[in-house]
Design an enzyme around this catalytic site. Structure first.
Site, PDB file in Angstrom:
ATOM      1  N   ASP A  66       0.770  -1.129   0.106  1.00  0.00           N
ATOM      2  CA  ASP A  66      -0.160  -0.018   0.074  1.00  0.00           C
ATOM      3  C   ASP A  66       0.920   1.278  -0.119  1.00  0.00           C
ATOM      4  O   ASP A  66       2.004   1.058  -0.097  1.00  0.00           O
ATOM      5  CB  ASP A  66      -1.204  -0.110   1.437  1.00  0.00           C
ATOM      6  CG  ASP A  66      -2.162   0.634   0.848  1.00  0.00           C
ATOM      7  OD1 ASP A  66      -3.335   0.538   1.582  1.00  0.00           O
ATOM      8  OD2 ASP A  66      -2.019   1.647   0.121  1.00  0.00           O
TER       9      ASP A  66
HETATM   10  C1  GLC Z   1      -4.495   4.217  -0.382  1.00  0.00           C
HETATM   11  C2  GLC Z   1      -5.350   3.048   0.104  1.00  0.00           C
HETATM   12  C3  GLC Z   1      -5.473   1.727  -0.708  1.00  0.00           C
HETATM   13  C4  GLC Z   1      -5.210   2.442  -2.287  1.00  0.00           C
HETATM   14  C5  GLC Z   1      -4.036   3.009  -2.249  1.00  0.00           C
HETATM   15  C6  GLC Z   1      -3.679   3.719  -3.636  1.00  0.00           C
HETATM   16  O1  GLC Z   1      -3.977   4.548   0.974  1.00  0.00           O
HETATM   17  O2  GLC Z   1      -5.174   2.365   1.372  1.00  0.00           O
HETATM   18  O3  GLC Z   1      -6.713   1.117  -0.582  1.00  0.00           O
HETATM   19  O4  GLC Z   1      -5.396   1.483  -3.258  1.00  0.00           O
HETATM   20  O5  GLC Z   1      -3.639   4.070  -1.130  1.00  0.00           O
HETATM   21  O6  GLC Z   1      -4.467   4.912  -3.550  1.00  0.00           O
END
Ligand code: GLC
Length: 737
Positions: A283
């Site tokens: 993430d």
């Molecule tokens: C965010 C979220 C995740 C998302 C990623 C990219 O922090 O936790 O669900 O896909 O970043 O945007």
């Protein structure tokens, strides 16, 4: 609904899903990957493991082209649109040394430009095929804009509505959550994610993210192996079995070990046990956050831990790229592991069809976005997601021919909030508000007035007067209250689930006029709305309904659509009851009002405000004649359960028949009931339908004291119901093996 292979091992039934719904890449892909890897420098290999984010408007950053040209960047998130993606793709495919195409990722969670109901709302439809179709449409639009990898479905089970991201999943139940995770994966990917209108799906957030302590986002997660296996893993397994091309690591720790550096999750379960051969992306900066977790001493350590634990792609932070060479020289990481991660990335790019078709046709983008058929599908999905919580004395549906309708409340004119928390490339100007939807729905002779009353969250009552005056002058008032989009979703945990601000006071002021009114909730989580549950003549849960949410609310309010949704998550009476979920174990002292020494609160009932599976209709239904195909089966046997559902009212409507199972006596105490199947049916007045479900061994299996799935001999109770409380019961005996 599912076919699984039952393997009898030493008298213990071990259940395992067949390896792959995942389309194994054709053999030559592996050869091509090998040939590419053999040509790549270490810097180019590490470059493919790097993902950076584009600008909010979808354009790439100037740095991206420089890195792509040098083979130092394998994918981006947020870069989208045919023009922006083709421009960066030309650099990758025509100007880099090895011409490896670039992979464009984006959070297409519930729609790209045509936004569908938020996933929690979609789950309230109990209509996985509908969710699959919504995901298919999202993929059609997103791929037309150059996106080939979506960060969805979010497969996190959530039982604590203080956690803002409950909006992104399918609620509290592992079975319902699994059905939607699989449906969304199939919708995004189809049979072949390399098709021009399909894209790679991502099961996220791996794993246990929804169990954040105290419902506070990013907080510590501590789960027993049992809780992990019984509740939190099934939707991820369902997404994997549906062929999900990628997984995303969660921000949280699991039992003290951050998911992004957790070999148990990333290697033992995902790769060794489940045979997943897709790509794992961290993430957002989660690799770097290993330092703040106190697991990594510095960036070099963070890169080593994350890469060696099984994270393949680093999102936004750059530790792999910046420290990979030094780590390799020091022997802290291995070429084998780098090549494994690289192979997963290249396989994903082949699976996404990028080598065959790196570019997109701008004309297709112009054709696909917001097509009328997509809007119609979004409107239907939004109406099917709505849950009629209360309807006293036929308060709903409203008559279209009323003389004057007032639409009041801080969300009556909302557009951006209707798109919810992951609005993709959705635009507020394309959204129709509830007020506008009502205006279009009523007859030409009906006057529609409006007044906001207050804002969300509202802390003053200055606008109440105009709203009360509008209600007093109207034949009926629609009050639209709830949460604004930013009070839900990521980093939006709330310690209270009450209507934010003075909204409840606004509803009470409207009620005091004595004129007819109904309340529409627009929200991303269960709310503690006990006063509304007791007093609002009509109470409709509309969630964040998406681009067509306004017309969909009007469709239901005026009876063009008869609501048939059911709650996918329990609504507590108060935050003090959390966690509260329908599939609780009985305890040794189940509540007994005649006995002080039983499980209860002194100041609240144990029962929720609204149960999992609750939802009313403008008609009525009755279940009858539950019959099992057998009353005794072997541990490896299956059995049918048939029940008749009848529309006993005067309108066509939908009912969701739910099938629950309880293992009465087992080596481990079992919940009073667990959902094991369901079906949403449409019936005309007086029409009956006999539904037959098939209970397979995995539906009867429990996790034993060693947390291994087994079907234990003994007595079971099979319940057919229309929510998680009542229902018709039948006894089943599983004979000793
Ligand atoms: C965010 C979220 C995740 C998302 C990623 C990219 O922090 O936790 O669900 O896909 O970043 O945007």
């Amino acid at each position: 609904m599912r076919a699984k292979v039952l393997v009898l091992v030493l008298g213990v039934v071990a259940l395992c899903a067949p390896g792959a719904a995942q389309a194994a890449p054709p053999p030559d892909i592996e050869q091509r990957i090998g040939a590419l890897v053999a040509q790549m420098t270490l810097a180019e290999k590490l470059g493919q493991l790097q993902q950076l984010d584009g600008l909010a408007d979808g354009t790439a950053r100037p740095e991206h082209a420089r890195l792509v040209r040098r083979g130092r960047l394998g994918s981006t998130l947020n870069v989208r649109g045919a023009a922006a993606t083709n421009a960066l793709q030309r650099v990758a495919v025509e100007q880099s040394r090895l011409k490896i195409p670039h992979l464009f990722a984006f959070d297409v969670v519930h729609g790209y430009r045509t936004i569908f109901p938020v996933p929690l709302g979609e789950a309230a439809s109990w209509d996985p095929p509908g969710a699959e179709d919504a995901a298919r449409i999202a993929a059609r639009e997103a791929t037309a804009a150059g996106v080939r990898w979506t960060f969805a479905p979010m497969a996190d089970i959530a039982r604590d509505p203080r956690w803002g991201r409950v909006v992104e999943g399918a609620g509290e139940d592992p079975y319902l959550g699994s059905a939607f995770a699989a449906a969304r994966t199939r919708g995004f990917q189809g049979e072949d994610p390399s098709a021009a209108d399909r894209m790679l799906a991502t099961a996220k957030h791996w794993a246990g993210y929804g169990a954040a302590e105290a419902g506070r986002d990013y907080n510590d997660v501590d789960l027993s192996e049992r809780e992990l296996r019984e509740v939190y893993l099934p939707p991820f397994k369902a997404a994997r079995d549906a062929g999900a091309g990628s997984f995303m690591t969660a921000f949280n720790t699991l039992n003290g070990v951050p998911a992004t550096g957790n070999p148990y999750l990333l290697r033992s379960i995902l790769r060794d046990e489940w045979g997943f051969d897709g790509v794992v992306v961290s993430d957002y900066t989660a690799v770097l956050e290993l330092i703040k977790h106190g697991m990594a001493a510095d960036e070099v350590d963070a890169a080593r831990i994350a890469l060696m634990a099984g994270t393949d792609v680093e999102m936004v932070s750059r530790t792999f790229n910046e420290h990979g060479q030094a780590l390799l020289r020091a022997g802290a990481i291995t070429v084998a592991r780098i090549d494994e991660a690289l192979g997963n990335v290249l396989r994903a790019k082949y699976r996404a069809g990028l080598f065959a078709r790196p570019y997109v046709d701008p004309a297709r983008e112009r054709r696909e976005l917001l097509r009328p058929a997509h809007r119609r599908a979004a409107r239907r999905a939004a109406a099917r997601s709505m849950v009629l919580l209360r309807n006293e004395d036929g308060a709903l549906p409203l008559r279209r021919t009323l003389g004057r309708v007032a639409v009041v409340g801080p969300l009556a004119r909302a557009r951006k909030s209707l798109m919810g928390t992951w609005w993709g490339d959705g635009r507020p100007q394309d959204v129709t508000s509830v007020l506008e939807g009502v205006r279009r729905a009523v007859s030409s002779g009906t006057e529609v007035t409006s007044a906001d009353g207050c804002t969300v969250p509202c802390h003053n009552t200055r606008g109440f007067g105009a709203a009360v005056a509008a209600a007093r002058a109207a034949d009926a008032t629609v009050v639209v209250v709830g949460e604004s989009y930013d009070l839900s979703g990521e980093a939006a945990s709330r310690s209270s689930l009450d209507l934010p601000g003075r909204q409840l006071d606004l509803v009470k002021a409207i009620a005091r006029t004595g004129k007819p009114y109904v309340v529409v909730l627009m929200n991303g989580r269960p709310l503690t709305v006990e006063w509304l549950a007791r007093n609002a003549p009509g109470l409709l849960e509309a969630w964040f309904g998406g681009t067509e949410g306004g017309p969909a609310v009007a469709d239901v309010l005026f009876g063009r659509v008869n609501p048939g949704g059911k709650l996918p998550i329990t609504f507590p009476r108060s935050v003090g009851q959390i966690p509260i979920h329908y599939d609780a174990r009985p305890t040794g002292r189940p509540f007994d009002k005649a006995n002080k020494y039983t499980s209860k609160y002194l100041d609240s009932p144990n029962t929720p405000l609204y149960r999992f599976g609750h939802g009313l209709s403008y008609t009525t239904f009755a279940l009858s004649n539950l019959r099992l195909g057998a009353t005794t089966i072997a541990p490896t046997g299956s059995v049918t359960a048939s029940v008749t559902v009848r529309n006993t009212g005067r309108r066509t409507g939908d009912e969701v028949v739910q099938l629950y199972v309880r293992d009465r006596v087992a080596s481990v105490s079992q919940p009073l009931r667990r959902l094991r199947d369901f079906r949403r049916v449409t019936l005309r007045p007086g029409q009956s339908r006999r539904l037959t479900f098939s209970l397979e061994p995995e539906d009867l299996a429990i996790f034993d004291a060693d947390v291994k799935p087994v079907v234990e001999p003994g007595r079971f109770v099979i319940t057919a119901a229309t929510d998680s409380r009542g229902g018709l019961r039948a006894g089943l005996t599983v004979a000793a093996g």
